[in-house]
Structures are given as structure tokens and as C-alpha cells.
Scaffold this motif. Sequence first.
Motif, mmCIF file in Angstrom:
data_model
loop_
_atom_site.group_PDB
_atom_site.id
_atom_site.type_symbol
_atom_site.label_atom_id
_atom_site.label_comp_id
_atom_site.label_asym_id
_atom_site.label_seq_id
_atom_site.Cartn_x
_atom_site.Cartn_y
_atom_site.Cartn_z
ATOM 1 N N GLY A 318 12.488 -4.449 2.437
ATOM 2 C CA GLY A 318 11.197 -4.740 1.823
ATOM 3 C C GLY A 318 10.600 -3.540 1.123
ATOM 4 O O GLY A 318 9.755 -3.689 0.249
ATOM 5 N N SER A 319 11.063 -2.352 1.495
ATOM 6 C CA SER A 319 10.518 -1.194 0.810
ATOM 7 C C SER A 319 11.186 -1.005 -0.547
ATOM 8 O O SER A 319 10.727 -0.240 -1.359
ATOM 9 C CB SER A 319 10.642 0.054 1.676
ATOM 10 O OG SER A 319 11.975 0.289 1.978
ATOM 11 N N LEU A 321 12.676 -4.040 -2.256
ATOM 12 C CA LEU A 321 12.661 -5.305 -2.987
ATOM 13 C C LEU A 321 11.283 -5.930 -2.950
ATOM 14 O O LEU A 321 10.543 -5.753 -2.004
ATOM 15 C CB LEU A 321 13.650 -6.285 -2.343
ATOM 16 C CG LEU A 321 15.099 -5.820 -2.303
ATOM 17 C CD1 LEU A 321 15.942 -6.840 -1.562
ATOM 18 C CD2 LEU A 321 15.620 -5.633 -3.705
ATOM 19 N N PHE A 360 4.594 -4.969 0.982
ATOM 20 C CA PHE A 360 3.682 -4.728 -0.132
ATOM 21 C C PHE A 360 2.849 -3.467 0.062
ATOM 22 O O PHE A 360 2.253 -2.972 -0.871
ATOM 23 C CB PHE A 360 2.719 -5.919 -0.294
ATOM 24 C CG PHE A 360 3.302 -7.060 -1.067
ATOM 25 C CD1 PHE A 360 3.467 -6.962 -2.445
ATOM 26 C CD2 PHE A 360 3.676 -8.224 -0.433
ATOM 27 C CE1 PHE A 360 3.996 -8.012 -3.158
ATOM 28 C CE2 PHE A 360 4.207 -9.274 -1.146
ATOM 29 C CZ PHE A 360 4.364 -9.170 -2.516
#
Lengths: 418, 331, 167
Positions: A318-319, A321, A360
Motif C-alpha cells: 500500500g505504500s 500502490l 493513503f
Amino acid sequence: MLAGGIPIGIGLMLAGLGGMAILISPEAALIKGGVVSYEVISKYELGVLPLFLLMAHICFAAGASRDFFAVAARFVGHRRGGLALASIGGCAGFGAISGSSLATVATISSVALPEMRKAGYHPGFAAGALAAGGTLGSLVPPSGALIVFGIIAEQSIGKLFAASLIPVATQAISYLVTIILLCAFNPALGPASTRAPWSERLRALGRIADIVALITFVIGGLMIGWFTPTEAASVGVIASLGLLALRGGFTLAALREAVHATLRTAGMIYVIIIGAMLFATFISITGITEAMSGAVVGLHASPVMAIVVMTLVLLLLGSFLDGVALMLLTTPIFLPIAEALGYSPIWFGIFLVRTMELGFVHPPLGLNIYVLQGVAKDLSLGTIFRGVIPFLCADFLHLAAIIAFPAMALWLPKAMGA
Amino acid sequence: SPQPTPKAQYTLTYASPYPPTHPFSRADTAWMKQVEKDSGGRIAFKPFWAGSLISSDMSISEIRHGLADIGLITPIYTRGGVHLQRAQAGFYGGVKTMEDQVTIYDCLVPRFPQLSAELSGLHVLAVQGGNFPGLMTRNRPVRTLADLKGLRLRTQTDSIDVLRALGADPVNMPMAEVYSALAKGVIDGVVAPADTIKSLHFSEVAHYFTTLRLSRGGYPARAMSDQTWRRLSPDLQQVLEQSKPKWEAELNANNARAEKAGLAFAKDHGVQIIPLPAADQARFDALYNRFALVQARQLNAMGIDGEPVFRAAQAHIASGQTRCTKEDKHD
Amino acid sequence: MRPAEETKRPESGARRLLRNAAYAMGATGLGLGAASDGIAVAGRHLGLHLLGSIEITQGAIVLLGAGGMLYATLEGHHASVHMVTQRLSQATSARLARVMAGVSALVFLAIAAGSIWLGAEMWGGFEQTELLHIPIRWLRALWEMVALAIAALFARQALFGNAGEQP
Ligand code: NA
Ligand code: NA
């Protein structure tokens, strides 16, 4: 490169294009650059983001945000961090309109950040609260992320929406508690103003009757089905123009300023999104995702341990994409594992979106942070990231609670008989 | 596991915008296994699902330029450069089965070189038919064509004219918004194949499914870049050629299975399935063809002679043949 | 980008023209997008249906996205990390900024090249929207020009430093 001060979006483009050129071919990389850049600027779902921004800036020009926060100040301003508390509420409400984390953070922060700073709030603290609050937009129904999950995982979207209610409410509460605690320990973060008497509160309330009508119209119209979430942005722009006219601020100069502010933030966000998408393509070519999920399966750990490891993998991915890319890539791999471990797919959907939200706001690629920096150019990324840290801690506790008590997600859909 | 076997002579990338659980992807996976076996392990695949490598509407260009060796293409959704491909999928009014859709397409290709010209730089590996879309409505059942009057329906572009002629109010919105639009009554229904009742959860927000069949055509759906094709040795090229009917059969089988599952799911979830009277279906098909002819003639504006393609497809459907006739081949 | 860049100094005529063009493009996109969706919603409630409003909005969004990116570049409004550059001397950090501007120019040149390659291939293909037949090649061409202009702006900054903005 990033440390050298290259714009973040362009750094991501460079890594994505360069990686593709090496792993496939320069020709393929160039073509993908052409495809992705046009795809991003022509995508309907992304196009509503600038329209929401414009709505916010017109409201700002109309003095609506000033009046809105004046009311918040009269009602909660005598509490430390009161305006930050009000912003979290604003984020949850706006998230219900926009269905997106980026739109929420961009819109609410362009309204709330100047007001909080005017009231003497520590800028990092204010920005941190907004970056975290913006993520509420991903989970609050109607959540675009949950709809995507429902479709790829073949799960009931209605059930997913019901399941998200308690997690999103507790998430908002966890931010409120964080703000209260932070301000209790360091009152300088969000200074309290003097308590306003009720007469003054009601007078202030009277001044925002038109704003309340506008918000009720947009949220109500959305719920009744007068317009779709994407159309809500346009309807909101038109309604806010009406508000501006009603308040006598409808001048060319005011409009020009609103468009100017909207365009430069929107342009900045578009560059970052193009970069993030090219980078995501490169990451999937490297096969990192499969390798990591293979590692999770290879562990043969207990269910909770496996979920914890999965969380770490998701946070790591997540960091790099962005949300939907992450979900598309990981759902088909992780969902069967989670189901085999005895987790309900509905719970997994909530867990996945909740974990994705964290992406996010955490470094190095937290899109909300970059959007915030675009809104407030004088704040450094470091200041904003530092401001986010306490909220990240709250996020981790909240995520741990969702993992430890799956009933947080599963009880309500069952009770509603959905 | 996507790990290629070490002895493979060629490791080909395969890319699709669909997730691996989608019926199309199940067929793709089966085909990849088959080819790995048929090539004696000389060909291995590295799949990329869910749009992680190629996009859904630009995949033709992306594969042409070697972003993936093989990939899913959808000329029917591509807005430029493949107008005959796109339009011809609307020329099959009255077609009965997915198998026929594929056969008719294969018969059209040698007769109309424009079809291949539009896919230059690509080598087609499979043609695909598709389930016939029906009509899902929220709370107003459609029992005859007359019931369409006044309904606001989300539909694909090629059937907008027909629905409007029948008094409906067709709208064009992103498929991703259909669920919430149905839930709130922004639209009364959606034209979609039965498998979406399950996969897109329409049964949660709509209660009737009318088996009005919208005819669809076959179209080239899987392709390899010419660059990659030329790299393969002739015997491996032959392995791929021979796998074409297998891939097509897998696609049809998986589509059929998804449709059946969708209908079963609909019944379990209280959706009323309404069969459309045969006379109404025939009237619908006739109307559909009338507008298809208009669309065929409109291709002239782009320098494409579409009408003969429409006539050829219709002649084939009328003949009831399951293979290309001599006349089809040499005309 | 250093705040110093945002100090207002007189602009060159070309740069002002470009800024006005970017602004006009973006403003048109915003206005058209909001109006077409707004009219579609109103029309729906009045019972007349305006098919294809989505396509107008989609076209408008291209103007908005392209104009916005050009505008953000002209304004020096791209998000970037300053943690390292803040600690460097004025001269070193100015030199580093020029190098990074050069890299940015090359990246946008690559984006422009890919877009032009793709656009050239699609040029004769009558790429158009489904209902209103809005020709997409002109929208693509617009984006190609904008990507080139962004590359040129970064290149200018790389060659002349910040002074390059006011020759
Ligand atoms: Na939401
Ligand atoms: Na992220």
C-alpha cells in the motif's frame, strides 16, 4: 531522486517508465506512458475530483467555510482541538457524498485548513487530522472501494455497506479521541477560544442556514437518487454558485480565484495519479505481489498470525500502490487464503479497505499527504507526516480491533437480516 | 503458481483486465495449461490479471507494441481503428448460440479483409461469442415489449435505437454505477447478461429478469503480438494454431456456466424470471436488424463498406448452416 | 520548488500566453463538465433525456486535466520532498533543482513521445465517442501538445535556472 526534490508524481513516472523499459522494452514503456496519461485525464470517475474542489473553492469564496467554522468555533471552539473535531465530522459527511478518500481530503482541507490555521492551530496537527479524516471517505457508504471489492469478490454490496457502518463509526471516534488526547497533553496544538453564549451560537447558526440547505440538498438528493455520486459534484458546483450569488459575492474576481485554486491543485493531483499508475504497473511486472502472497501461504501460521502478516504485506504494498490497484491485485490472492482460514469474505472486504486506507496516509507514498501539501504549499511533507503519526497509531489500534473482533463488521449485517 | 518451469524455451506473458476468478480468466487459465502441455513444456506462461499490465480499452495498441506477449482484446469496446470489428458484432440479429457467433465471425474474416486489416500487428488466437443480454428491471416487470414504454434503462450503445423505438428511455452510464442507480431508482433497469445478476449483485436491487435476448456477434478476443509470433518456431506456432478451438470451447463453456449460475442465483434470491413471448422476440430481432443495417451503412462515413458484411452475416444466420458454405468462402 | 519561485516577477509574453491558454483550457473544462452533468440531471427530472452528457463531461475532463497539469507546472505547484534540499547551501540546492528540472523534462518528453506515437497510430482510426461521435484524436492531440509544453517548461528551468522564467 525524490529526496533531490523532484516532484513526486514525476519521480514515480520515472521509476515506472524506467522499470518497464528495462523489464520489457523501451517501446512498451513509451506506449504505456501514452496510454496511462490519457486514460487518467479522460477518466470520468477521476474528473469529478476537480469539480468537488471547485465546489469547495466557491463555498470558500462565498464565505461559507468561514461561517461554517465560526459556528463550529461557537459550539466546540471552547474545547481544545474543537475545530479539528468538527473537521473529522466534515470529512465523514463529505465522504458520504464523494465516495473517495482523495476527493474528501482535497475538498475538506482546502476549506478547513486555512480556518484552523487562522485559529492558531499547529499546522502539522491540523494537516494530520485532515489527512486521517479524509480516509473515512473510502469506507463510508457509498464507498467506491467496497463496490469494487463486492464485484471482484462476488459479495453482496448491500451487506458490505452495512458491515462498514460500525467500523467507520469507531474509526471516526478513534480520531476524535486522538484529537482530544493530543490537545489534553499539548494544549498549544489546538488552542481553545472563549466559550460563546447560546445567544451568539444561535445567531451564528442562523447565518449558515443557506449552507445547511445546500449540504442537505446534495446529500439528500444523492440518497433519494436525484443524481448519482459522480453527478453530485456538478450539482454541487451549480448549487454553490447559487449560494455565492445569494451571498452577493458573485464577481468575476471571485470566480477567477476559485478556478485558479482548483486548477493548480487538480493539475498537481493528476501528475501524482499518472505517476502512481505507471509505478503500479512496474511493481506488478516485478512479481513482488505474488512473492509476498506466496510468503504468507508458506508460513502455515495460525489464522490471526496469517492475517497479521497479510496486514503487513498490504501495508508494504500500500505504500507503493494506490488503493484500487492494490485491491485488484491482492483480492484474488488473499481472499481465498482468508476464507480457508475461516474468515468471512464480508469481514475481509472491510479489513482490506480499512488497511488500504492506511496506505493513503503512510510514507513513502501516501496520496492524501501529497494532496494536502498541494493545498498548503508552505507546509513541508515532513511536517504533515509528523502530524499524521498520532493518527496512524490510532489507525493501527483500530485495525487491530477489527482483526480481534470480527463482529464489529459482521454483527450489523446479521442483525439487519441483510 | 505463476512461476515458470525452468526448462521452458519461451516464457510468454499473458495479460487480461479481468481478475483470475472471472469466467473469461478461467478459460484463459485452462488454455494456458493446455498449451504448456501440448508444447511439451517448451512454452510457459506468466499471467497478469486484473489490469495490472494492460488496460481494458487500449489493449490492442498495448499488445501490438509488446507490453504483453498475449492478451485479451475487446474490439467491441474500442473506440478507434476497429470500426468494422466493433460494428459487425451488432450484425448477428437472430443468432441462436455462442458457437454460431464464433463460426459466423470465422466465415466473415476471409471474405472481408478489412476485419484483419483493423488488427494489423496482431495474431488472433481466439474468437469469442458471448451470453445474450437480457433485461433486468427493478420493480416494473417487462412481460411484453409494450411494457418497455417509459422505462429508463441502462444499455450498451448498439441497442439504444431499438429501445428508444420501443418507447423506452435508454441511458448510458458506467456499469460500475448501475448497482447504486438501480438501488435508488435513478434507472428502472439494465440490459445485461444473466451472469451479472450474480457477479454484479443486481439481484439485491432489482427483482425481475426478462429473457429478452439481445443478439450478439463473435469477435476476436485473444491475440498475440506479431513480434512475438515471429519469434516462435513453426512447430510452436502450430501448437498455438491448434489450441484455438480449445480456447474458444473453454470460453463458451465458462460463459454458459456463468449464465446458468446467474439464473440459478436469481431464482434463489427471489428474482422473477420472465420469458418473453416468441412473437415479441421475433419482433424485437426484426427491429434490431433494421437499426443494425442503419449502423452498417453509417460505416461509409469512415470509408468502410459495412452493408455487405451485414448481409453476409444475416445470410449465414438465415441459412441455418453451422459451417462456412462454399459461397461464403469464395464470394 | 522553493517558495522563492512563487514571488511575482514580470512574466515573458510567451509564458503569459501559455498561462492564459492553460487557464482557459481548465476553466472551459470545469464549466463544461459541471454544466453538462447539471443539465442532464435537470433534464432527467423534467422528463427529457439528454443522452451522451457523460461524453461531453468526459471530453471536458480532458481539457480540465491537461489544462490543470500545465497550469500547476507554470505555477510551480507540484508536490515534492524538501527534506534534503532544505539542508543544502543555496547554490548547491539551486544546482540540484536544475538537475531535477532536467530529469522532469526528460520524463515528460517520454510521456509526450508515447502519447504522440499512440496518437499518430490512432489518427486515421476515427476514434470517437459512442453517441455524440466527439472526435477523440483532437483531445489526444491537445494532451500531446500539453505534455510537450510541460517538458519544455522544465527544460527551460534546467537550462536557465529560475531566471529562465523571466528572460
Ligand atoms: Na464513501
Ligand atoms: Na499508498
